[in-house]
Design a protein around this motif. Structure first.
Motif, mmCIF file in Angstrom:
data_model
loop_
_atom_site.group_PDB
_atom_site.id
_atom_site.type_symbol
_atom_site.label_atom_id
_atom_site.label_comp_id
_atom_site.label_asym_id
_atom_site.label_seq_id
_atom_site.Cartn_x
_atom_site.Cartn_y
_atom_site.Cartn_z
ATOM 1 N N ASP A 362 -37.488 -119.730 4.000
ATOM 2 C CA ASP A 362 -37.242 -118.903 5.253
ATOM 3 C C ASP A 362 -35.794 -118.618 5.604
ATOM 4 O O ASP A 362 -35.488 -117.704 6.028
ATOM 5 N N ALA A 365 -34.183 -115.230 5.096
ATOM 6 C CA ALA A 365 -34.467 -113.917 5.909
ATOM 7 C C ALA A 365 -34.356 -114.345 7.381
ATOM 8 O O ALA A 365 -33.979 -113.350 8.364
ATOM 9 N N VAL A 366 -34.249 -115.438 7.873
ATOM 10 C CA VAL A 366 -34.088 -115.954 9.285
ATOM 11 C C VAL A 366 -32.552 -115.571 9.570
ATOM 12 O O VAL A 366 -32.464 -114.943 10.486
ATOM 13 N N GLN A 369 -32.225 -111.965 10.168
ATOM 14 C CA GLN A 369 -32.820 -111.281 11.227
ATOM 15 C C GLN A 369 -31.586 -111.830 12.370
ATOM 16 O O GLN A 369 -31.613 -111.119 13.447
ATOM 17 N N TRP A 429 -35.836 -120.073 14.844
ATOM 18 C CA TRP A 429 -36.868 -119.682 14.855
ATOM 19 C C TRP A 429 -37.433 -119.431 16.587
ATOM 20 O O TRP A 429 -37.923 -118.428 17.071
ATOM 21 N N LEU A 440 -39.108 -108.058 14.169
ATOM 22 C CA LEU A 440 -38.771 -108.844 12.935
ATOM 23 C C LEU A 440 -38.795 -108.404 11.719
ATOM 24 O O LEU A 440 -39.408 -108.983 10.676
ATOM 25 N N ARG A 442 -36.683 -108.043 9.203
ATOM 26 C CA ARG A 442 -36.231 -108.560 8.094
ATOM 27 C C ARG A 442 -36.841 -109.803 7.366
ATOM 28 O O ARG A 442 -36.433 -110.260 6.502
ATOM 29 N N ILE A 443 -37.954 -110.122 8.174
ATOM 30 C CA ILE A 443 -38.509 -111.235 7.524
ATOM 31 C C ILE A 443 -40.040 -110.943 7.014
ATOM 32 O O ILE A 443 -40.591 -110.020 7.654
ATOM 33 N N ASP A 444 -40.285 -111.494 5.807
ATOM 34 C CA ASP A 444 -41.439 -111.129 4.989
ATOM 35 C C ASP A 444 -42.609 -111.458 6.015
ATOM 36 O O ASP A 444 -42.413 -112.573 6.620
ATOM 37 N N LEU A 447 -43.629 -115.220 5.629
ATOM 38 C CA LEU A 447 -42.863 -116.154 6.272
ATOM 39 C C LEU A 447 -42.980 -116.324 8.031
ATOM 40 O O LEU A 447 -43.026 -117.490 8.379
ATOM 41 N N ILE A 448 -43.467 -115.424 8.328
ATOM 42 C CA ILE A 448 -43.600 -115.247 9.720
ATOM 43 C C ILE A 448 -44.742 -115.894 10.186
ATOM 44 O O ILE A 448 -44.754 -116.862 11.184
ATOM 45 N N HIS A 452 -43.071 -118.847 12.240
ATOM 46 C CA HIS A 452 -43.039 -118.058 13.681
ATOM 47 C C HIS A 452 -43.666 -119.226 14.657
ATOM 48 O O HIS A 452 -44.769 -119.475 14.383
#
Ligand SMILES: Nc1ncnc2c1ncn2[C@@H]1O[C@H](COP(=O)(O)OP(=O)(O)OP(=O)(O)O)[C@@H](O)[C@H]1O
Ligand SMILES: [Mg+2]
Lengths: 469, 575
Positions: A362, A365-366, A369, A429, A440, A442-444, A447-448, A452
């Motif tokens: 992640d 992406a994190v 974001q 996170w 959010l 930008r994050i798949d 992954l969330i 998350h």
């Protein structure tokens, strides 16, 4: 060795000599004064009858009667493994009272270009323990990643913290630090030396010191001596070498001085038109080579004149290096250390150093974001100053608060605080969880659901450990 | 001119060497010094010849010998070019690596092509055939997907007397003409001279890149020219590499001109692993790399763009579509400036030589869609990165480039700083091909393509006007329908324009998918406005769950059914 007493003119750092035998371009020259003092110089222009030299030390004391000795060879750096732990001058002479370095080899300091085909992709994640770096501008082995700073900002502390904490997870390998001072004050240099001594790093270090009161032109050669040493240690002794170059601004000033003395057509703000090429011949000496164990990572430090990132020195550097850390005066004033402004900062090799098997899936992406959310929050600060917080939508308010929390918890950390990458990601996170989940983007989704805090809490049905700072 | 005559070095100053005692023409190739360093005559001043040397000149002395080859700097063109990596003067870097080790020492000549390798030549002409320059007489199947046509050199014509079939090296004679001319698999061509074509044609087909903002908003035509200017770190190289990876041309020539060594290493490791979406063959199979990095000699950097362009023209002459990326043309211009200042020429703007504009124009003019001498159609699309000092587009290289190219992709550090990639500013950028290409998109993708494009642009334009008001009064003060416009604009930016080059699916977006995402955003726009008229609250409209799902579509390979579900959900949620 050919010797002449035929100096025809002297202008600033340049000396013009008439001679009869052929002299090579870039050849090393000794200028011998009446009292026997020897000054060193280098050939910048050679024709059948006349040679132009640049003298590394000041030309004070040189007159037309001095003897000129052409050595017949380009400048070389004597190297051996014994060089570790030594403190040398900006022209490579021992300063620490220790013995002469018995050279195993004498290497041409110009350094030929690495064949791009022989290069290996830098991709090993270096954990520096600094969240703004590891989380959002990851450093990898073999990268050249400068610190863009301003006068009076704590760039040296950040560089030291990186040098102290940098490690490749799960690896125990030979490493060395090469510290190159160009025109910095004795006090600043002492700050570095003390820290090296305190942590025992000095044994694994080679220090080149050209201080503020040392000859300016010598600075042009100092980084080349240092990088030649770095290449020797990295490619012949399999060491991972971290080279800290400070302050590149002083190096560039010396370059400008030579250009002016040669009456060259100046480029932007008086710096020579070839400054890009010249800087590249320093910075491009970082990297990895296929089949070699060692590596050279560079952290050049420069102070941006007038904090202006478009000034030719940071500008040309940024065009060559693989990203930059930008130190912010505003954050520093607000008491935040390390005052890294992540928005203009960048690590271009980040993508090859992070992700599955290196840090975590992640990570990218994190990071994206965090960037997007922080940028938005900062924009809103400007708006709030005009229209007041009340006229913000609820959505916007969460972003505004996010930006504050981000600076306070994520950017701010202790000078000795060494954060693991897991900790940095967890912190990310926790901060992102203060935003509405639908924001959010930008994050798949996958992954969330996996990382998350709200989802993790649902899954394990127990509270997430709160990040301590 | 006498070939092989010996002269002597008179003066050395950096890459510029003055010699005497030879009789040379402008741009003759000479061998300088005891090590025979390669150089080119760039100025003649009575008996003095000024040479730019392609290698490091440290240690070079006055008095050392100089030899004139009498020939201009040329490249070898023939089978074996594909998947090669060359320096600026076509020396194969793997060969240099083998001969010299990991560092490029100097004084080594290396041929551009492998002269020992045998290729299977299949003739397509027979004795007695009349052939003209540029006509193909047979081919070598160089890779699984590419027939490397063996052409009669442009300046030759005649009747075929003999023609062979079978395995030959590039030096073997594979055919003869009645006048005794011998044809080989290889030909040589001077890099500074453009290869002739029979006619230039108007570009009418888009270069499909799989990059949403490029294809949908600012397309470049095959045979067209585009510039990507931007400050450091704004995404020029990533954009160029994306184009090199995904453009639908048979051949890609990528010139790393004065940029980073690691970026070339990156291409070298990545391209062999990636598949060409058209042929599924490794991308490297269709690629020729020219790498003259920032620390390699500056004179060879100056030559590198011509080397790459000549290779591109050669493949175009076979009737192929070629795309050529030059990263960065500013470094090339700086190389010209450096050499010019060593010659003490009168400087023009910002120290660049006065002929900067002419050189840039000449270079971009070598692009185009053409009818080849052989009667086929081929094209070269040129995409040049520009690195303006301080990110200031008013500087000479950017300005002179913009006067020539038809497409301007303006990178914006404000976007890259917030990680909006590709950070192409949609308000500043333009394409002069959109009109010409609209029909193609309508015919090949969807009837409403042009309509969607214009609508999206209008919304983005409106957004920027509204943003100015928001800066003064805050967004809550806007009427509901304008708040909705801001929201739809946000969707266009985040769901459509942003494209992650490092995401395995998002990196390449087929045209149909580009259309479908944009169309879905417009469906939302229609439904939302309708709902607003029906009295629904703007906050509720903005926060429907289906909309957030739409953000994820770009990351999904099989998106069709998902998109339908989202549209259905939007209809219910906004009913
Ligand atoms: N489409 C993209 N998707 C994801 N990241 C991107 C994209 N474009 C650029 N980036 C990010 O921006 C960084 C800088 O991009 P790039 O190296 O292309 O800049 P540049 O304009 O070529 O800079 P320079 O002039 O210094 O060479 C990349 O390392 C990458 O992290
Ligand atoms: Mg780049």
């Amino acid at each position: 060795m050919k010797e002449y007493r035929t100096i025809t003119s002297i202008a600033g750092p340049l000396v013009f000599v008439e001679k009869t035998e052929p002299v090579g371009y870039m050849e090393l020259v000794n200028v011998i004064l009446a009292d026997g003092t020897v000054k060193r110089g280098q050939v910048l222009d050679t024709s059948e009858k006349l040679v132009a030299l640049q003298v590394f030390e000041t030309t004070a004391g040189i007159d037309t009667h001095c003897r000129i000795r052409f050595t017949g060879e380009v400048i070389k750096m004597p190297v051996s493994k014994e060089i570790l732990g030594r403190i040398l001058s900006g022209s490579g002479e021992p300063l620490d009272g220790g013995p002469e370095i018995v050279p195993e080899k004498r290497l041409d300091v110009t350094g030929a270009a690495i064949n791009p085909y022989a290069r290996d992709n830098p991709s090993e994640f270096i954990q520096t323990g600094v969240s703004t770096i590891d989380g959002m501008n990851t450093l990898v082995r073999g990268q050249k990643l400068p610190i863009f700073s301003g006068s009076g900002l704590p760039h040296n502390d950040l560089a030291l913290q990186i040098a102290r904490q940098a490690k490749v997870l799960g690896a125990e390998e030979a490493f060395a630090v090469i510290f190159v001072a160009m025109g910095i004050t004795a006090e600043e240099a002492q700050h570095f030396m003390n820290d090296f001594e305190r942590t025992g790093a000095l044994e694994r270090a080679v220090v080149f010191l050209n201080l503020a009161d040392d000859p300016a032109i010598e600075r042009l050669i100092t980084p080349r001596l240092a990088l030649t040493t770095a290449e020797y240690l990295a490619y012949e002794h399999d060491m991972h070498v971290l080279v800290i170059l400070t302050d590149m601004t002083n190096y560039c000033e010396a370059l400008r001085q030579i250009g002016a003395a040669r009456e060259e057509v100046p480029g932007r703000r008086g710096y020579p038109g070839y400054m890009y090429t010249d800087l590249a011949s320093v910075y491009e000496r970082a990297g990895r080579i296929r089949g070699k164990m060692g590596s050279i990572t560079q952290i050049p430090i420069l102070t941006m004149p007038g904090d202006d990132i478009t000034h030719p020195i940071p500008d040309l550097t940024g065009y060559i290096t693989e990203g930059q850390f930008v130190i912010s005066r505003e954050l520093h004033r607000r008491g935040i250390y390390p005052p890294v402004n992540v928005l203009p900062s960048l690590s271009r090799l980040m993508n090859s150093g992070i992700g599955v098997g290196k840090t975590r899936e992640d990570h990218k992406a994190v990071s994206d974001q965090l960037y997007a959310a922080y940028a938005e929050g900062k924009d809103l600060r400007g708006l709030v100053a005009i229209v007041g917080k009340e006229s913000l939508s609820d959505r916007d308010k969460t972003f505004l608060e996010f930006a504050d929390a981000f600076e306070d918890k994520f950017v701010r950390q202790g000078y000795e605080e060494d954060r693991s990458i897991e900790y940095t990601l967890q912190l990310s996170w926790d901060l992102l969880a203060t935003l509405p989940e639908a924001q959010l983007t930008r994050i798949d989704r996958k992954l969330i659901e996996k990382y998350h805090p709200a989802h993790v809490a649902k899954k394990v049905a127990e509270p997430v450990p709160a990040a301590s700072s | 001119m006498e070939v092989g005559q010996k002269g002597r070095i008179y003066r050395v100053a950096g890459p510029v060497v003055t010699v005497t005692g030879i009789e040379a023409k402008m741009y003759d190739l000479v061998k300088v010094g005891d090590e025979g360093l390669m150089g080119e005559v760039i100025e003649i001043d009575r008996d003095k010849f000024i040479i730019q040397v392609y290698e490091d000149t440290s240690g070079l002395k006055p008095g050392e010998p100089v030899e004139n080859t009498g020939l201009p700097l040329s490249v070898e063109l023939g089978p074996g070019l594909l998947s090669s990596i060359y320096d600026g003067i076509q020396r194969p870097l793997p060969v240099l690596n083998k001969r010299l080790g990991d560092f490029i020492e100097r004084g080594v000549a290396a041929a551009g092509l492998d002269h020992s390798k045998k290729w299977d030549f299949v003739p397509e002409a027979k004795p007695g055939d009349e052939v003209r320059g540029g006509q193909s007489i047979g081919y070598v199947q160089e890779t699984a997907n590419l027939k490397h046509k063996i052409m009669v050199p442009p300046n030759k014509t005649g009747m075929i007397k003999t023609i062979e079939q079978g395995e030959y090296t590039v030096d073997d004679v594979i055919a003869t003409l009645d006048d005794g001319t011998e044809l080989k698999l290889m030909q040589e061509w001077p890099v500074r001279v453009s290869r002739p074509v029979s006619e230039k044609l108007m570009p009418d087909t888009p270069l499909v890149t799989g990059q949403r903002i490029l294809d949908a908003l600012f397309p470049v035509a095959k045979g067209g020219t585009a510039a990507i200017p931007g400050p450091f770190g704004s995404g020029k190289t990533v954009a160029q590499q994306q184009l090199a990876k995904w453009s639908d041309t048979q051949i890609v020539v990528y010139i790393g001109c004065g940029e980073r060594g690691n970026e070339m290493a990156d291409v070298l490791t990545e391209f062999p692993e990636l598949e060409d979406p058209q042929t599924n063959a490794p991308l490297m199979d269709r690629t020729v790399l020219v790498a003259n990095t920032s620390n390699m000699p500056v004179a060879a950097r100056e030559a590198s763009v011509y080397t790459g362009m000549t290779v591109a023209e050669y493949f175009r002459d076979m009737g192929y579509d070629v795309s050529l990326m030059a990263d960065s043309t500013s470094r090339w211009a700086e190389a010209m400036r450096e050499i010019s200042s060593r010659l003490e020429e009168m400087p023009g703007e910002e120290g660049y030589p006065a002929y900067l504009a002419a050189k840039l124009a000449e270079f971009y003019e070598r692009s185009g869609r053409v009818k080849t001498l052989g009667g086929d159609e081929g094209s070269i699309t040129v995409i040049g990165a520009v690195s303006p000092p301080g990110g200031d587009f008013s500087e000479p290289v950017t300005q002179n480039t913009l006067r020539i190219v038809k497409v301007f992709w303006a990178l914006d550090s404000k976007l890259s700083q917030r990680r909006h990639f590709p950070s192409i500013n949609w308000l500043d950028s333009y394409s002069l091909y959109t009109q010409n290409l609209a029909e193609w998109f309508v015919d090949h993708v969807a009837g409403d393509w042009e309509g969607l494009r214009m609508r999206a642009m209008a919304i983005l334009q409106k957004e920027s006007e509204l943003q100015e008001i928001v800066q003064l009064v805050g967004s809550d003060a806007l009427p509901d329908d304008e708040q909705l416009t801001l929201e739809v604009a946000r969707m266009i930016r985040e769901y459509f324009l942003q494209q992650n080059a490092y995401h395995e699916v998002d990196t390449y977006c087929p045209l149909q998918k580009q259309h479908d995402i944009l169309a879905a955003i417009m469906v939302y726009d229609d439904l939302a406005r309708n709902a607003l008229n029906m009295g629904k609250l703007v906050d509720d409209i903005i926060n429907i769950p289906a909309k957030a799902e739409l953000a994820q579509i770009k990351f999904e390979e099989e998106y069709g059914s998902r998109l339908e579900e989202i549209e259905t959900a939007m209809r219910t949620e906004l009913a």
